[in-house]
Scaffold this motif. Structure first.
Motif, PDB file in Angstrom:
ATOM      1  N   PRO A  77      70.743  78.619 100.065  1.00 54.09           N
ATOM      2  CA  PRO A  77      71.039  80.080  99.251  1.00 54.09           C
ATOM      3  C   PRO A  77      71.475  81.117 100.355  1.00 54.09           C
ATOM      4  CG  PRO A  77      68.992  79.050  98.862  1.00 54.09           C
ATOM      5  CD  PRO A  77      69.395  78.257  99.812  1.00 54.09           C
ATOM      6  N   HIS A 123      72.445  72.181  98.882  1.00 47.42           N
ATOM      7  CA  HIS A 123      71.409  72.720  98.040  1.00 47.42           C
ATOM      8  C   HIS A 123      71.137  71.775  97.098  1.00 47.42           C
ATOM      9  CE1 HIS A 123      70.092  75.231  94.503  1.00 47.42           C
ATOM     10  NE2 HIS A 123      69.202  75.442  95.676  1.00 47.42           N
ATOM     11  N   SER A 215      69.856  73.184  91.057  1.00 50.00           N
ATOM     12  CA  SER A 215      68.608  74.076  91.298  1.00 50.00           C
ATOM     13  C   SER A 215      67.638  73.482  90.211  1.00 50.00           C
ATOM     14  CB  SER A 215      68.825  75.756  90.970  1.00 50.00           C
ATOM     15  OG  SER A 215      69.546  75.873  89.631  1.00 50.00           O
ATOM     16  N   ASP A 218      64.459  74.167  91.926  1.00 54.09           N
ATOM     17  CA  ASP A 218      64.002  75.307  92.792  1.00 54.09           C
ATOM     18  C   ASP A 218      62.845  75.969  92.076  1.00 54.09           C
ATOM     19  OD1 ASP A 218      65.705  74.690  94.433  1.00 54.09           O
ATOM     20  OD2 ASP A 218      67.155  75.999  93.999  1.00 54.09           O
ATOM     21  N   TRP A 226      68.928  81.599  95.083  1.00 54.72           N
ATOM     22  CA  TRP A 226      70.207  80.949  94.770  1.00 54.72           C
ATOM     23  C   TRP A 226      70.826  81.467  93.530  1.00 54.72           C
ATOM     24  CZ3 TRP A 226      72.901  77.627  96.636  1.00 54.72           C
ATOM     25  CH2 TRP A 226      73.952  76.909  96.248  1.00 54.72           C
ATOM     26  N   ALA A 229      72.515  84.383  95.181  1.00 49.29           N
ATOM     27  CA  ALA A 229      73.947  84.237  95.816  1.00 49.29           C
ATOM     28  C   ALA A 229      75.156  83.782  94.855  1.00 49.29           C
ATOM     29  CB  ALA A 229      73.327  82.870  96.652  1.00 49.29           C
ATOM     30  N   ARG A 230      74.801  83.263  93.636  1.00 50.35           N
ATOM     31  CA  ARG A 230      75.732  82.629  92.605  1.00 50.35           C
ATOM     32  C   ARG A 230      76.524  83.903  92.177  1.00 50.35           C
ATOM     33  NH1 ARG A 230      73.887  79.259  87.878  1.00 50.35           N
ATOM     34  NH2 ARG A 230      76.132  79.746  87.077  1.00 50.35           N
TER      35      ARG A 230
END
Lengths: 310, 209, 101
Positions: A77, A123, A215, A218, A226, A229-230
Motif C-alpha cells: 500500500p 500486494h 485485498s 486485508d 490500500w 492508495a487505490r
C-alpha cells in the motif's frame, strides 16, 4: 511549489492534495451511487460516510495468514500511495506552480504507472493465500495489456509540445486542447486509466464484492491504506488526464489552478460514474480488446497527431 | 527503493543548475544509497528462498541502477530503464511461478551447481574489473551542458544515429516474431507438447520413428 | 560520486551477475544473472559517457542499444524456456543433457 520553494513544501502540498482527493473520491462514489440507485441524496450522511467507514477499519482487528511475506504486505500500500504521489506531483497547477517538473516528466509518469503493477502483484502475492494471488495474476494480465495503449495515448500528447515535460505538454495546448486535437486520446486514456487504478468495470483484480481480490485477506489499517492508495491512484490519473488532454490551467475567466481543479474533478466524476453505470468486464475479454482494438486505435492516434504536425 | 526515490532524484538533478555544496553532498549521499542498495539487493537475488522474492530483489537492484543513471545526468535512460524493468520483472515472476511446482513461489529453494567455480568466477570478475577501474587513468571531460542531455539524445537518435535506431527497432520486431514463433503452442507439424514432428516421407512407414 | 566509484559499483554488479549465471540451475535465475551483467555494463557505459565523453550523445545511444540487447535476450530466453518446458518438462539446466529436439 515554485521552483525556489523547498522540496518539503512541495511534498506536503502533494500529500495534502492526495488526502483531500481520496476523501473526494469516497464522497463522489457514494453520491453517484445514490443518484444511480435513485436513492435520496442526504448531504450530511454522504459527507460523514467515508469518515465512518475509515474509523470502522481503524478499530478492526489485525488479521494475518499462514507464512505470509510481512515486508511485502506492509510495503505494497505504501508503494502504491507513493506512486500516486509521484504521478500527482508531476501535474502542474500553473506555468510555474508544480511540485516537480523534470525534463522527462512523461517517462517518470510512465514509470510510476508501470510500477503500479509491481505494487498490486506484491500486494496479492505477499499474503500467501489463494484468493489474493488470483487477484494478482488477474491484474498482471490486465496490466501487461494496458501498458502499451496507455503509453501510446499519453505519448501522442507529447508530440505537439515537442517535449517530454508535462508543463510543456500543457503549455502547448494554449490555442487548442489536446482533446480536440486528438479526439481518440482522451477516451483511450480514460478506459485504460480505469484499468490502471482497477476501478469500476475493470476492478476484477480487487473488487470489494468479489471473493477474489488482492485485498481479500486485508483487514483494519492495511485495508484502509490500500483503499486510500487505490483512490489516490484514481485522483492522479484524473489530474494527469486534465493536464494532458483538457488543457490543464488554460481556460477563460477563472485563474489557472481553479481550472485544473475543475477539470480534474470532472474527469474524476466520469471515472467514478463508470463504476456505477457499466458492467464489470472479464479479464480475458479486456485483454483481447486491449491488444486487438486499443493498441491499433492508440497507434492511429499517434500517426494522426504526427501527420497533423507535419 | 520504490518509484518515489528516482523521481525525487530526477527533480533534484533537474534543478541542480545552481552550484551548491549541499546539492553535491545530497547527490553523493543518494549515490551511495543507490549503489549499496543495488549491490545488496543484487546479491540477495541469489540468496533468497523464493523465486518471486528474487524477482523483486532484482527489480530493486535495477531501480537503484536507474537512480544512479539519473544522478549521472542520463535522466531519460535511467527512467526508461526503471520503466522497462517493471514490466520485465513481472513477466519474470509469472514465468518462474508457471514453471515451478508451487504456485505462489514461496517455497524454499537452493538450486545451484558448480558453486565454488561460480563464486571464484564472480569474485575474480569483480576484482579484475574493479582493479582496472581504479588503476586506469581516464580522461576527465564531463558533459558541458548536462541539462541538455535528453534533447541531445533525441537529436542523436533521429539524426546521425538514425540507422542504429532503426536497426534496433527491426531487431526488436524480429525478436517479437521469433519469440512468438518459438513459444506458440502449435508448431508446423502439430502441438508442441506432442513433439511436433514432421510426417514421414513414405505414407506406410512409422509416423513416430 | 567519482567515475571510479561508479565503475566499482558496476564491477560488483557484474561479479554478482557472473556468479548467478554460472551457479544457478533454474533457467529463469540464470537469465537474472545475465540481466545483472548487462545492467552493470549499462551503468559503466553511462558513467563513461557522463564523465569522459564531453557530452557526446553517442554514449547514450550505445546504452540504448544495450537495453535493446537486454530486451531481446529476455524475450528470446523466455520463449525458449517456454518451448523447452512444453516439450521436455524441463525447468533446470541439468534436465537438458541432450540439445537435439
Amino acid at each position: 511549489m515554485r521552483p525556489d520553494a523547498s522540496p518539503l513544501v512541495a511534498a506536503l502540498a502533494v500529500g495534502g492534495v492526495l488526502l483531500v482527493g481520496v476523501y473526494l473520491v469516497a464522497v463522489l462514489d457514494r453520491v453517484v451511487g445514490a443518484v444511480v440507485a435513485g436513492a435520496p441524496v442526504r448531504v450530511g450522511g454522504l459527507l460523514a460516510g467515508p469518515v465512518r467507514a475509515a474509523a470502522l477499519l481503524l478499530v478492526q482487528r489485525y488479521r494475518g495468514t499462514e507464512r505470509f511475506d510481512a515486508p511485502g504486505w506492509a510495503l505494497a500500500p505504501a508503494l502504491l500511495l507513493g506512486l500516486a504521489a509521484v504521478a500527482l506531483g508531476l501535474v502542474p497547477l500553473g506555468p510555474d506552480l508544480v511540485a516537480a517538473d523534470p525534463a522527462t516528466g512523461f517517462v517518470v509518469f510512465s514509470a510510476a504507472i508501470a510500477f503500479v503493477m509491481i505494487a498490486v502483484f506484491l500486494h496479492g502475492w505477499s499474503p500467501n493465500a489463494v484468493f489474493p494471488l488470483h487477484g494478482a495474476y488477474r491484474y498482471a494480465a490486465q496490466a501487461l495489456s494496458f501498458q502499451i495503449p496507455f503509453l501510446l495515448a499519453m505519448l501522442a500528447t507529447a508530440l505537439p509540445a515537442e517535449s517530454l515535460s508535462i508543463v510543456e505538454i500543457v503549455r502547448a495546448q494554449a490555442s487548442i486542447w489536446n482533446v480536440v486535437r486528438q479526439p481518440l486520446g482522451l477516451p483511450l486514456y480514460l478506459v485504460v486509466g480505469l484499468a490502471v487504478s482497477f476501478w469500476g468495470p475493470l476492478n476484477l483484480p480487487d473488487g470489494a464484492d468479489l471473493a477474489e481480490g488482492t485485498s481479500a485477506e486485508d483487514a483494519g489499517v492495511a485495508r484502509l491504506l490500500w483503499q486510500a492508495a487505490r483512490a489516490a491512484m484514481l485522483v492522479a490519473v484524473a489530474a494527469m488526464g486534465a493536464a494532458g488532454f483538457l488543457g490543464g490551467w488554460w481556460g477563460p475567466w477563472l485563474p489557472g489552478p481553479v481550472w485544473v481543479l475543475v477539470k480534474s474533478v470532472a474527469l474524476l466524476v466520469v471515472l467514478v460514474a463508470a463504476g456505477h453505470l457499466l458492467a464489470r468486464i472479464r479479464i480475458e475479454r479486456f485483454v483481447v480488446v486491449a491488444w486487438a482494438v486499443l493498441i491499433p486505435l492508440a497507434l492511429l492516434n499517434v500517426f494522426i497527431a504526427g501527420a497533423v504536425l507535419l | 527503493m520504490g518509484g518515489a526515490d528516482p523521481a525525487g532524484a530526477a527533480e533534484r538533478v533537474h534543478r541542480g543548475g545552481g552550484v551548491a555544496v549541499t546539492e553535491s553532498l545530497l547527490v553523493d549521499a543518494l549515490f551511495w544509497l543507490f549503489a549499496v542498495g543495488s549491490v545488496l539487493t543484487g546479491y540477495r537475488v541469489f540468496r533468497t528462498d523464493s523465486m518471486v522474492r528474487a524477482a523483486f530483489y532484482l527489480l530493486a537492484s535495477f531501480a537503484g541502477v536507474g537512480g544512479i543513471l539519473v544522478l549521472l545526468g542520463a535522466e531519460f535512460l535511467g527512467m526508461v530503464l526503471i520503466l522497462m524493468m517493471a514490466g520485465e520483472m513481472l513477466v519474470m515472476a509469472i514465468v518462474m511461478v508457471m514453471y515451478m511446482m508451487n504456485p505462489a513461489g514461496l517455497n524454499p529453494m537452493w538450486m545451484v551447481h558448480q558453486h565454488r567455480v561460480a563464486v571464484a568466477a564472480g569474485v575474480g570478475a569483480f576484482l579484475v574489473l574493479a582493479g582496472l577501474a581504479l588503476v586506469a587513468d581516464f580522461p576527465d571531460r564531463p558533459n558541458p551542458r548536462p541539462e541538455m542531455a535528453t534533447e541531445q539524445l533525441g537529436i542523436e537518435l533521429l539524426g546521425d544515429s538514425m540507422l542504429v535506431f532503426q536497426t534496433a527497432g527491426v531487431a526488436l520486431l524480429a525478436t517479437m516474431i521469433g519469440a512468438v514463433a518459438i513459444a506458440s503452442r502449435r508448431g508446423r507439424y502439430g502441438e508442441a507438447d506432442e513433439g511436433s514432428q514432421e510426417p514421414p516421407l513414405a505414407p506406410e512407414s512409422d509416423a513416430r520413428r | 560520486m567519482t567515475l571510479e566509484a561508479v565503475l566499482v559499483v558496476a564491477a560488483a554488479l557484474f561479479g554478482i551477475g557472473v556468479y548467478g549465471a554460472l551457479s544457478q540451475q533454474s533457467f529463469v535465475m540464470l537469465i537474472m544473472g545475465l540481466e545483472l551483467m548487462i545492467n552493470a555494463a549499462i551503468l559503466a557505459l553511462v558513467a563513461f559517457w557522463a564523465r569522459t565523453a564531453g557530452g557526446n550523445p553517442q554514449g547514450q545511444m550505445l546504452a540504448i542499444v544495450f537495453m535493446t540487447v537486454m530486451a531481446i535476450e529476455m524475450a528470446l530466453g523466455f520463449a525458449l524456456v517456454t518451448n523447452v518446458y512444453r516439450v521436455r518438462r524441463a525447468d533446470i539446466t541439468e534436465k537438458l543433457r541432450r540439445l537435439r529436439g
